[in-house]
Scaffold this active site. Sequence first.
Site, mmCIF file in Angstrom:
data_model
loop_
_atom_site.group_PDB
_atom_site.id
_atom_site.type_symbol
_atom_site.label_atom_id
_atom_site.label_comp_id
_atom_site.label_asym_id
_atom_site.label_seq_id
_atom_site.Cartn_x
_atom_site.Cartn_y
_atom_site.Cartn_z
ATOM 1 N N THR A 38 0.851 -1.199 0.000
ATOM 2 C CA THR A 38 0.000 0.000 0.000
ATOM 3 C C THR A 38 0.885 1.247 0.000
ATOM 4 O O THR A 38 0.424 2.326 0.367
ATOM 5 C CB THR A 38 -0.937 0.047 1.236
ATOM 6 N N SER A 39 2.176 1.096 -0.397
ATOM 7 C CA SER A 39 3.070 2.268 -0.343
ATOM 8 C C SER A 39 3.121 2.957 -1.713
ATOM 9 O O SER A 39 2.309 3.852 -1.984
ATOM 10 C CB SER A 39 4.453 1.875 0.163
ATOM 11 N N GLU B 17 -0.367 4.055 -12.889
ATOM 12 C CA GLU B 17 -1.743 4.194 -12.387
ATOM 13 C C GLU B 17 -2.522 5.155 -13.278
ATOM 14 O O GLU B 17 -2.004 6.206 -13.624
ATOM 15 C CB GLU B 17 -1.733 4.707 -10.940
ATOM 16 N N HIS C 72 -5.716 2.383 -5.454
ATOM 17 C CA HIS C 72 -5.051 3.441 -4.686
ATOM 18 C C HIS C 72 -6.050 4.177 -3.777
ATOM 19 O O HIS C 72 -6.237 5.398 -3.879
ATOM 20 C CB HIS C 72 -4.332 4.434 -5.622
HETATM 21 P P1 NAD Z 1 6.961 7.573 7.292
HETATM 22 O O1 NAD Z 1 8.003 8.475 6.749
HETATM 23 O O2 NAD Z 1 6.354 7.843 8.619
HETATM 24 O O3 NAD Z 1 7.497 6.057 7.326
HETATM 25 C C1 NAD Z 1 8.349 5.503 6.368
HETATM 26 C C2 NAD Z 1 9.359 4.582 7.092
HETATM 27 O O4 NAD Z 1 10.148 3.932 6.090
HETATM 28 C C3 NAD Z 1 10.327 5.350 8.004
HETATM 29 O O5 NAD Z 1 10.372 4.755 9.278
HETATM 30 C C4 NAD Z 1 11.674 5.240 7.280
HETATM 31 O O6 NAD Z 1 12.776 5.205 8.171
HETATM 32 C C5 NAD Z 1 11.490 3.911 6.548
HETATM 33 N N1 NAD Z 1 12.409 3.710 5.422
HETATM 34 C C6 NAD Z 1 12.853 4.615 4.520
HETATM 35 N N2 NAD Z 1 13.697 4.038 3.636
HETATM 36 C C7 NAD Z 1 13.764 2.709 3.982
HETATM 37 C C8 NAD Z 1 14.444 1.590 3.449
HETATM 38 N N3 NAD Z 1 15.243 1.696 2.392
HETATM 39 N N4 NAD Z 1 14.280 0.396 4.071
HETATM 40 C C9 NAD Z 1 13.495 0.270 5.161
HETATM 41 N N5 NAD Z 1 12.813 1.300 5.712
HETATM 42 C C10 NAD Z 1 12.944 2.506 5.123
HETATM 43 O O7 NAD Z 1 5.832 7.524 6.146
HETATM 44 P P2 NAD Z 1 4.294 7.078 6.313
HETATM 45 O O8 NAD Z 1 3.483 8.249 6.707
HETATM 46 O O9 NAD Z 1 4.233 5.833 7.125
HETATM 47 O O10 NAD Z 1 3.956 6.748 4.768
HETATM 48 C C11 NAD Z 1 4.668 5.749 4.063
HETATM 49 C C12 NAD Z 1 4.312 5.776 2.589
HETATM 50 O O11 NAD Z 1 3.020 5.240 2.386
HETATM 51 C C13 NAD Z 1 4.214 7.166 1.958
HETATM 52 O O12 NAD Z 1 5.482 7.682 1.617
HETATM 53 C C14 NAD Z 1 3.352 6.920 0.746
HETATM 54 O O13 NAD Z 1 4.151 6.635 -0.389
HETATM 55 C C15 NAD Z 1 2.539 5.684 1.126
HETATM 56 N N6 NAD Z 1 1.097 5.997 1.245
HETATM 57 C C16 NAD Z 1 0.200 5.342 0.450
HETATM 58 C C17 NAD Z 1 -1.154 5.616 0.566
HETATM 59 C C18 NAD Z 1 -2.183 4.909 -0.269
HETATM 60 O O14 NAD Z 1 -3.212 5.490 -0.562
HETATM 61 N N7 NAD Z 1 -1.961 3.661 -0.645
HETATM 62 C C19 NAD Z 1 -1.598 6.580 1.476
HETATM 63 C C20 NAD Z 1 -0.665 7.213 2.278
HETATM 64 C C21 NAD Z 1 0.681 6.918 2.154
#
Ligand code: NAD
Length: 321
Positions: free
Chosen positions: A230-231, A261, A280
């Site tokens: 979901t990232s 997308e 999404h």
């Molecule tokens: P966040 O920044 O709080 O968390 C991301 C985590 O990933 C952090 O702890 C960071 O240290 C870690 N990280 C970074 N690079 C890494 C790597 N190479 N290996 C392992 N860990 C790593 O972000 P969040 O608020 O939790 O959001 C995460 C992502 O989710 C967003 O960037 C966005 O792309 C995605 N997202 C998707 C939807 C959707 O509709 N599907 C909605 C919201 C967010």
Amino acid sequence: MRVLISIGERNFPRDVAEGLEALAEVIYLSAREKGYWEALREAVALVAGGERIDEEFLDRAPRLRLVARFGVGYDNVDVEACTRRGVYVTHTPGVLSGAVADLTWGLILSLARGLPGADRFVRERWAQGLERLPFGFDLEGKTLGIIGLGRIGAEVARRAQGFGVRVLYHDVVRKPELEEAYGVEYAPLEELLRASDIVSIHVPLLPSTERLIGERELRMMKPTALLINTSRGRVIDQRALLKALREGWIKGAGLDVYEEEPIPLDDPLLRLENVVLTPHIGSATRETRRRMAEACALNVKAVLEGRRPPNLVPEQRIDDR
Ligand code: NAD
């Protein structure tokens, strides 16, 4: 002063926009609509969706002081280019974490219990009484591997406690307070991939996370494992995933995001039975979308009043230290 909102009234309700109207002219136009580029020329603030915001875009927005991204991921925004031009970039961290974590568990449960197939079965074939559905599997006692234990990953871990699931996590930063709070255990990526029954990805899309999961990583996973994303689509090599799902290196996948997308209708992923796909919709609940709009509005209001916006992206928070 002008504020341009490109994400539509459904996402940014009129009553939220009203709070800005005393300070600026508010215009709703999506990047695909006629008049968008003319409106952008005069805009001081833009409430943006997923449109690519790069040098070329900024050339067409000479008055812009703020890109308020409606969402937490901002991989579509060239933050360096914005910073060079004195344009703030904000996002909406935190307010959507619960909704994305709920969807993540929705995908896990859908796959574990075969819900899409069960629904089709009831509508089309149950009354004929000739066939039985395959059994699902219990979550209790299984191992969930979370890649990226940030805001969303932590909410997924919190919910895991209720399902009696053991949680491993991999992150570039160790999180001792979350290890303590939710009983999660740190593991190097390879170890997590080999040990998990379910792997769920929650990292942002960065040069270092693009194709983080490719053929090599998929081959490390258990043949019974599920992969949930979901990232961002580009964190997985989608061609390798297709191969893994066809050839049984893993059992199934639940995806909310894709390399392209919308995913094209003729994409072979859409013909597989062992995937559950959503368009999404991670943050798409009424409550969450409203909180996201309100957060964007606070950022816009700050800039219109000559203040620093509260939700600057980390790259622009450098002088906080
Ligand atoms: P966040 O920044 O709080 O968390 C991301 C985590 O990933 C952090 O702890 C960071 O240290 C870690 N990280 C970074 N690079 C890494 C790597 N190479 N290996 C392992 N860990 C790593 O972000 P969040 O608020 O939790 O959001 C995460 C992502 O989710 C967003 O960037 C966005 O792309 C995605 N997202 C998707 C939807 C959707 O509709 N599907 C909605 C919201 C967010």
